[in-house]
Design an enzyme around this catalytic site. Structure first.
Site, short mmCIF file in Angstrom:
data_model
loop_
_atom_site.label_atom_id
_atom_site.label_comp_id
_atom_site.label_asym_id
_atom_site.label_seq_id
_atom_site.Cartn_x
_atom_site.Cartn_y
_atom_site.Cartn_z
N GLY A 1 99.11 50.56 -73.61
CA GLY A 1 99.24 50.31 -74.87
C GLY A 1 100.66 49.83 -75.53
CB THR B 1 101.87 44.80 -67.13
OG1 THR B 1 100.81 43.96 -66.46
CG2 THR B 1 100.93 45.57 -68.48
N GLY C 1 107.87 43.62 -72.18
CA GLY C 1 108.29 43.11 -73.59
C GLY C 1 108.26 44.61 -74.39
CG ASP C 2 104.83 46.82 -74.68
OD1 ASP C 2 104.65 45.82 -75.55
OD2 ASP C 2 103.76 46.88 -74.11
N GLY D 1 102.63 48.03 -63.01
CA GLY D 1 102.37 48.74 -64.36
C GLY D 1 103.25 48.55 -65.46
O1 RIB Z 1 102.18 45.15 -73.52
C1 RIB Z 1 101.33 45.51 -72.33
C2 RIB Z 1 100.22 46.55 -73.18
O2 RIB Z 1 99.30 45.68 -73.82
C3 RIB Z 1 99.40 47.06 -71.90
O3 RIB Z 1 100.00 48.44 -71.54
C4 RIB Z 1 98.00 47.10 -72.44
O4 RIB Z 1 97.50 48.26 -72.91
C5 RIB Z 1 98.09 46.31 -73.75
O5 RIB Z 1 98.15 46.81 -75.01
#
Ligand code: RIB
Length: 310
Positions: free
Chosen positions: A45, A250, A253-254, A289
């Protein structure tokens, strides 16, 4: 409590998902079925990822989110606590925990479908009820896997002096009051093109100019292996990325956005904070991950050292 009366260097208001991940040789075209790897389930998320990324780097971090009263919710809360995130603001119940269905190809690129579940039930009332948490934050960061009305309420509830960072992902038209609060608005190429529409242009510098014209105080555009571009109305700066071998993009960017927001809150200027964040994003793509790929500060120093000629 610090000199500026904040307990948290970063408060993330956003989504928490269980990531159901399958590796594939090729991401399927419309109508196509492909076989993939065994299923892996990871905490994810965009909100949960940002909170874990910041906490692993050493930021005092809290998460305001909603998960379901189920096994995925437990997985996500455990991951946040293990990383050192304060989960006092994580609400439980109302719907099943959000789920992200993710396919990752050999180049590390992914496709993601999110079932928001409990994330869609994080309401403006929940934000009003969490006023003291918001007041205790130096920087507040959000994304768009929670309702836009909820993000707008975050903006209305901010204490004067609190910095607001928004990654509008997945992208949606943004109200003027939200845009005006962003410092910065953080987008990738896809998000920039969706927000700007047909007039976007081709160069990141054009996207930055177009986005600034919509009202945010500053803009950061992530450019993958090319690094990032920062723009604040005065300066437009390209921030290069160190070269790394990408395994899985994945959540990179967060991690970038979390690191950026945290370092801005520490007083760094936009290009300097972005240079740090680019290194964090580069480190994150070298492991599989999302949350499991995020470096601690010392891992970052060991694996992606600062460029010498800055
Ligand atoms: O930005 C990656 C995230 O996008 C993943 O972890 C997934 O849950 C989605 O929200």
């Amino acid at each position: 409590m610090n000199a500026d009366n904040t307990d948290y260097e970063l408060l993330v208001v956003g989504s928490a998902n269980a990531d159901l991940v399958v590796g594939v040789e090729r991401r399927p075209a419309p109508g196509e079925t492909v076989l993939g790897s065994d299923l892996a389930v990871h905490p994810g998320g965009k909100g949960g990822n940002q909170a874990v990324a910041a906490a692993r780097l050493g930021a005092r971090t809290a998460l305001l989110a909603r998960v379901g009263d189920d096994a995925h919710g437990v997985l996500l809360l455990d991951a946040q606590r293990a990383a050192g995130v304060d989960t006092v603001g994580v609400l439980v119940g109302g719907a099943p925990t959000g789920v992200a269905l993710i396919t990752v190809d050999p180049s590390g690129d992914n496709s993601i479908v999110v079932s928001p579940g409990a994330n869609a039930r994080l309401t403006p009332e929940d934000i009003r009820a969490a006023g003291s948490l918001l007041s205790a934050a130096r920087v507040v960061s959000s994304q768009l896997e929670i309702p836009l009305d909820t993000v707008a309420e975050v903006v209305r509830t901010l204490r004067p002096g609190t910095r607001f960072v928004l990654n509008p992902s997945p992208p949606a038209p943004l109200p003027a009051e939200v845009l005006a609060a962003c410092d910065p608005l953080v987008v990738n190429e896809h998000e920039a093109r969706v927000i700007l529409g047909e007039e976007a242009g081709e160069a990141p510098e054009e996207w930055a100019r177009g986005l600034l014209a919509l009202g945010p105080r500053s803009v950061v555009i992530t450019l993958g292996a090319e690094g990032a571009l920062t723009a604040d109305g005065t300066d437009v700066v390209r921030v290069p990325s160190p070269k790394v071998d990408a395994v899985d993009t994945t959540g990179a960017g967060d991690a970038f956005t979390a690191a950026l927001g945290w370092r801005l809150g520490l007083g760094e200027d936009l290009p300097t904070a972005a240079a740090y964040a680019v290194r964090v994003g580069a480190a994150a793509v070298t492991r599989k991950g999302a949350q499991g790929s995020y470096p601690t500060a010392s891992e970052l120093a060991d694996t992606v050292p600062e460029a010498r000629s800055r």
